[in-house]
Design a protein around this motif. Structure first.
Motif, mmCIF file in Angstrom:
data_model
loop_
_atom_site.group_PDB
_atom_site.id
_atom_site.type_symbol
_atom_site.label_atom_id
_atom_site.label_comp_id
_atom_site.label_asym_id
_atom_site.label_seq_id
_atom_site.Cartn_x
_atom_site.Cartn_y
_atom_site.Cartn_z
ATOM 1 N N LEU A 38 0.804 -1.226 0.000
ATOM 2 C CA LEU A 38 0.000 0.000 0.000
ATOM 3 C C LEU A 38 0.837 1.275 0.000
ATOM 4 C CD1 LEU A 38 -2.838 -0.961 2.511
ATOM 5 C CD2 LEU A 38 -2.855 -1.068 0.028
ATOM 6 N N ARG A 39 2.145 1.094 0.045
ATOM 7 C CA ARG A 39 3.031 2.263 0.090
ATOM 8 C C ARG A 39 2.849 3.133 -1.153
ATOM 9 N NH1 ARG A 39 7.529 3.839 2.949
ATOM 10 N NH2 ARG A 39 8.915 5.082 1.628
ATOM 11 N N GLY A 40 2.665 4.412 -0.946
ATOM 12 C CA GLY A 40 2.462 5.325 -2.080
ATOM 13 C C GLY A 40 1.035 5.356 -2.586
ATOM 14 N N LEU A 41 0.174 4.504 -2.007
ATOM 15 C CA LEU A 41 -1.206 4.430 -2.479
ATOM 16 C C LEU A 41 -2.215 4.856 -1.425
ATOM 17 C CD1 LEU A 41 -0.882 0.929 -4.199
ATOM 18 C CD2 LEU A 41 -0.912 3.144 -5.347
ATOM 19 N N VAL A 42 -1.815 4.729 -0.150
ATOM 20 C CA VAL A 42 -2.723 5.065 0.958
ATOM 21 C C VAL A 42 -2.045 6.118 1.829
ATOM 22 C CG1 VAL A 42 -3.970 4.165 2.940
ATOM 23 C CG2 VAL A 42 -3.679 2.746 0.928
ATOM 24 N N TYR A 43 -2.839 7.034 2.334
ATOM 25 C CA TYR A 43 -2.316 8.170 3.098
ATOM 26 C C TYR A 43 -1.395 7.733 4.241
ATOM 27 C CZ TYR A 43 -2.435 12.855 5.132
ATOM 28 O OH TYR A 43 -2.097 14.088 5.597
ATOM 29 N N SER A 44 -1.868 6.776 5.080
ATOM 30 C CA SER A 44 -1.107 6.437 6.284
ATOM 31 C C SER A 44 0.175 5.662 5.960
ATOM 32 C CB SER A 44 -1.975 5.620 7.232
ATOM 33 O OG SER A 44 -2.370 4.423 6.587
ATOM 34 N N GLU A 45 0.272 5.091 4.769
ATOM 35 C CA GLU A 45 1.448 4.287 4.415
ATOM 36 C C GLU A 45 2.415 5.057 3.526
ATOM 37 O OE1 GLU A 45 1.676 1.140 5.794
ATOM 38 O OE2 GLU A 45 -0.134 1.843 6.797
ATOM 39 N N THR A 46 2.156 6.331 3.326
ATOM 40 C CA THR A 46 2.976 7.103 2.394
ATOM 41 C C THR A 46 3.670 8.234 3.138
ATOM 42 O OG1 THR A 46 1.308 6.663 0.728
ATOM 43 C CG2 THR A 46 2.906 8.370 0.206
ATOM 44 N N PRO A 47 4.983 8.360 2.972
ATOM 45 C CA PRO A 47 5.664 9.480 3.622
ATOM 46 C C PRO A 47 5.130 10.804 3.094
ATOM 47 C CG PRO A 47 7.202 8.078 2.373
ATOM 48 C CD PRO A 47 5.848 7.528 2.156
ATOM 49 N N ARG A 48 4.966 11.791 3.988
ATOM 50 C CA ARG A 48 4.484 13.114 3.555
ATOM 51 C C ARG A 48 5.486 13.725 2.587
ATOM 52 N NH1 ARG A 48 1.013 11.616 6.930
ATOM 53 N NH2 ARG A 48 0.721 10.304 5.142
ATOM 54 N N ILE A 49 4.950 14.497 1.651
ATOM 55 C CA ILE A 49 5.843 15.173 0.724
ATOM 56 C C ILE A 49 6.384 16.429 1.392
ATOM 57 C CG2 ILE A 49 5.992 16.347 -1.502
ATOM 58 C CD1 ILE A 49 3.531 14.727 -2.325
ATOM 59 N N ALA A 50 7.695 16.517 1.473
ATOM 60 C CA ALA A 50 8.284 17.727 2.045
ATOM 61 C C ALA A 50 8.522 18.696 0.899
ATOM 62 C CB ALA A 50 9.581 17.386 2.745
ATOM 63 N N GLU A 51 7.825 19.821 0.913
ATOM 64 C CA GLU A 51 8.036 20.803 -0.148
ATOM 65 C C GLU A 51 9.204 21.682 0.249
ATOM 66 O OE1 GLU A 51 4.418 22.361 -2.496
ATOM 67 O OE2 GLU A 51 3.648 21.877 -0.504
ATOM 68 N N THR A 52 10.328 21.443 -0.390
ATOM 69 C CA THR A 52 11.511 22.226 -0.038
ATOM 70 C C THR A 52 11.653 23.388 -1.015
ATOM 71 O OG1 THR A 52 12.716 20.640 -1.354
ATOM 72 C CG2 THR A 52 12.830 20.370 1.038
ATOM 73 N N THR A 78 1.754 24.184 -1.563
ATOM 74 C CA THR A 78 0.456 23.774 -2.096
ATOM 75 C C THR A 78 -0.671 24.044 -1.104
ATOM 76 O OG1 THR A 78 1.642 22.008 -3.210
ATOM 77 C CG2 THR A 78 -0.743 21.853 -3.191
ATOM 78 N N ALA A 79 -0.448 23.687 0.172
ATOM 79 C CA ALA A 79 -1.509 23.838 1.165
ATOM 80 C C ALA A 79 -1.868 25.311 1.355
ATOM 81 C CB ALA A 79 -1.080 23.219 2.486
ATOM 82 N N THR A 80 -0.845 26.178 1.387
ATOM 83 C CA THR A 80 -1.111 27.615 1.556
ATOM 84 C C THR A 80 -1.924 28.145 0.387
ATOM 85 O OG1 THR A 80 1.109 27.691 2.468
ATOM 86 C CG2 THR A 80 -0.004 29.792 2.142
#
Lengths: 65, 566
Positions: free
Chosen positions: B525-539, B547-549
């Motif tokens: 499920l990695r990369g497919l489900v929210y809880s199993e995917t590392p957050r994207i760090a916008e550097t 994006t969120a702002t």
């Protein structure tokens, strides 16, 4: 090599603007309700200015390495 | 009928030349199937964003929204400020990381990665048929309109436009379609803006328009502001011409239908998936949100101006349908003919034809991708080479265009068949968002749950439709074909509630069946489900450009617009 989309947009609007403004100038088509507004001429100029802006943006970014 | 001059023809011909020229130019950049189906994932954010917005901006949208503006007034803006912006922001912030990050080539392919083969097949087949149908209906509407308006031959105008679409997609693939969508976007903006300017000038500005609309509302037994305020009269169904109340509107349109369309329809999402980076893919829906927010002024206001002019007994009149009611679908064409002198007329007409054509192109490019990647490759030719896929993509384009034309003729000869098909697809689409929501945010959801949830949601939609009916309708295609349990004040209210039932049915059955069957393997499920995917760090860049702002800013702007026209 990809095409910068701003080129076709710019050229098309420059062409459209020139044609519509030119037509407005020469043919003086009648507006609605005897309005004296030559909307073809005015809007043609707006289109051409937009086209020029798009084309120059493309030209500027094309020159950057 | 509108009379064209040489100048109008010239503009139209130049446009056709440009469209084909773009395809010809792009031809050399198409080497792999990835170039053809996903533009080589090399589209910058602003282009992907405008195409994302434009793929939805078919001529039916433009014509239909102006018609709604005349029928319902400013409340039509709910389809934008409630029924689009929040979903687009949600897609950008929460869902795009999974679509783009999973490297799936299509939305059905994401469903296979996340769930299983049968869920993908269900979605791929229904989507493929639906794209052909919508593109056929779009062509049919165009042929009809050009015939009515300009006296052009139905067959000739349809085949010419379909031929041009075919050539430019064959040459440039998705990139051609996207570039033409962007071109069409600017044509619509610059082609319709003078309509709004001249129209508002004619009715005496916004205040003059409000006065005119007050008469429209009062004469039909509504409060004076019913046509110019968007929320004030949503307290009960009898106070507004749409016949809806705020809960049905917010839940049905604002949540289920809107999120189902903007977040899961591959035709739309494909544009963002073609972006050149994750950052651009997430930007695309936000870029699209800006013009989307402003479009009510371009497409709804002309309808409002038209109804106010017609009602005041002025110089404008709308053609009537066979039953004597005004044909609101002709608002835009009638306004073009009324206000535009030759020259501008050619521009407006080119914009309209461009949007019909890009509507067809959008559907055909989504069809060829889903057919090749989700039906042909997995089920017919599992070991196809990349060159084979590219060839199949081109063949599917040609077949797709021909099938669309067949669908257009089907629509022309049996109107009811198309209505029934559209209804069936509405049932299939209504529950989709529940499947994606659970799939992306609940790791326990599994393939059996998703599949049976979709089937149950579709069934709920059909049953709800079969048991209810809008006021003043006969049982049959409009509902009530099982029994008559409930009557809605309008078809729109019935649609919103059908969607709410479909979503609830799909959501609960997916959850129940998933809990009763196997637990999905976490590693897969990695990369497919929210809880199993590392957050994207916008550097890089300040927090202002995250994006969120940007999403929050867009949302705030939509709230302000709702408040301004409350």
């Amino acid at each position: 090599m990809k095409l910068d989309i701003r080129w076709p947009i710019g050229i098309l609007f420059l062409l459209f603007g020139a044609l519509i403004a030119g037509y407005g100038l020469l043919a003086q088509p009648a507006g609605v309700g005897g309005d004296s507004l030559n909307i073809d001429l005015m809007w043609g100029v707006v289109l051409a200015v937009f086209g020029a802006v798009m084309a120059s943006l493309a030209a500027v970014s094309g020159r950057r390495p | 009928m509108i009379k064209l001059e040489m100048i109008d023809w010239l503009l139209l011909v130049i446009y056709f030349g440009f469209v084909l020229g773009i395809g010809w130019w792009l031809k050399r950049s198409i080497r792999t199937s990835n170039d053809f189906f996903l533009s080589g994932r090399a589209i910058p954010a602003w282009v992907a964003g405008l195409a994302f917005m434009s793929a939805n901006l078919g001529a039916q949208e433009v014509i239909g929204m102006a018609a709604s503006g005349a029928k319902y007034g400013m409340a039509t803006s709910h389809f934008y400020w409630v029924g689009a912006i929040p979903a687009m922001i949600f897609l950008a912030i929460f869902m795009m990381p999974f679509y783009y990050g999973s490297k799936a080539r299509s939305v059905p392919e994401y469903l296979r990665l996340r769930f299983d083969e049968k869920t993908r097949a269900f979605n791929a087949f229904s989507f493929a048929v639906m794209t052909i149908m919508s593109s056929g209906i779009s062509m049919y509407a165009m042929g009809l309109l050009l015939n009515l308006l300009l006296g052009w031959d139905f067959n000739v105008s349809m085949w010419i436009c379909a031929g041009i679409v075919l050539v430019y997609i064959l040459l440039g693939g998705l990139t051609s379609a996207i570039y033409n969508e962007v071109l069409q976007f600017f044509l619509i903006v610059f082609g319709f803006a003078p309509l709004v300017i001249l129209g508002l000038h004619d009715v005496g500005g916004w205040n003059g328009l409000r006065h005119g609309l007050e008469r429209v509302a009062l004469d039909q037994g509504y409060a004076a502001g019913a046509w110019s305020d968007s929320w004030r009269y949503l307290g009960s169904t009898s106070q507004n011409p749409m016949g809806v109340e705020w809960f049905g509107l917010v839940m049905g349109l604002g949540f289920v239908l809107s999120f189902g369309y903007w977040c899961t329809d591959f035709l739309i999402v494909q544009r963002a998936m073609a972006a050149d980076s994750m950052r651009s893919a997430r930007r695309a829906p936000l870029v699209a949100a800006v013009p989307k927010m402003l479009f009510p002024f371009l497409v709804i206001v002309p309808g409002m101006i038209a109804i106010s002019l017609v009602h005041s007994g002025g110089s404008l009149s709308l053609p009537t349908k066979l039953d004597g009611s005004p044909n609101y679908d002709l608002v835009i064409p009638v306004m073009l003919g009324h206000y535009f002198p030759n020259g501008l007329l050619g521009l407006g007409l080119t914009a309209l034809i461009a949007s019909f054509m890009s509507g067809m192109a959008g559907n055909v490019t989504a069809f060829n991708t889903v057919w090749t990647n989700d039906i042909y490759q997995p089920y017919l030719r599992p070991n196809a080479t990349d060159a084979g896929l590219l060839w199949m993509g081109r063949a599917a384009t040609a077949v797709g265009v021909l099938l669309s034309l067949a669908a257009a003729y089907l629509a022309a000869s049996f109107n009811n068949i198309m209505d029934v098909l559209q209804l069936v697809f509405a049932f299939i689409n209504a529950p989709l968002f529940a499947t994606f929501l659970l799939g992306m945010f609940w790791r326990r959801a599994n393939g059996h749950g998703a599949f049976y949830g979709l089937v149950a949601g579709t069934a709920c939609a059909a049953i709800h439709h079969g048991l209810t009916i809008p006021a003043h309708a006969l049982s049959g295609i409009k509902g009530g074909w099982l029994a008559m349990l409930h009557q809605y004040p309008s078809e729109m209210a019935q649609n919103f509630w059908t969607a709410i039932f479909a979503f609830s049915g799909c959501f609960s059955v997916t959850a129940l069946v998933s809990l009763m069957t196997h637990v999905p393997d976490r590693g897969a499920l990695r990369g497919l489900v929210y809880s199993e995917t590392p957050r994207i760090a916008e550097t890089g860049g300040s927090w202002l450009t995250r994006t969120a702002t940007l999403g929050c800013i867009a949302l705030a702007a939509a709230v302000i617009l709702n408040w301004m026209f409350w």
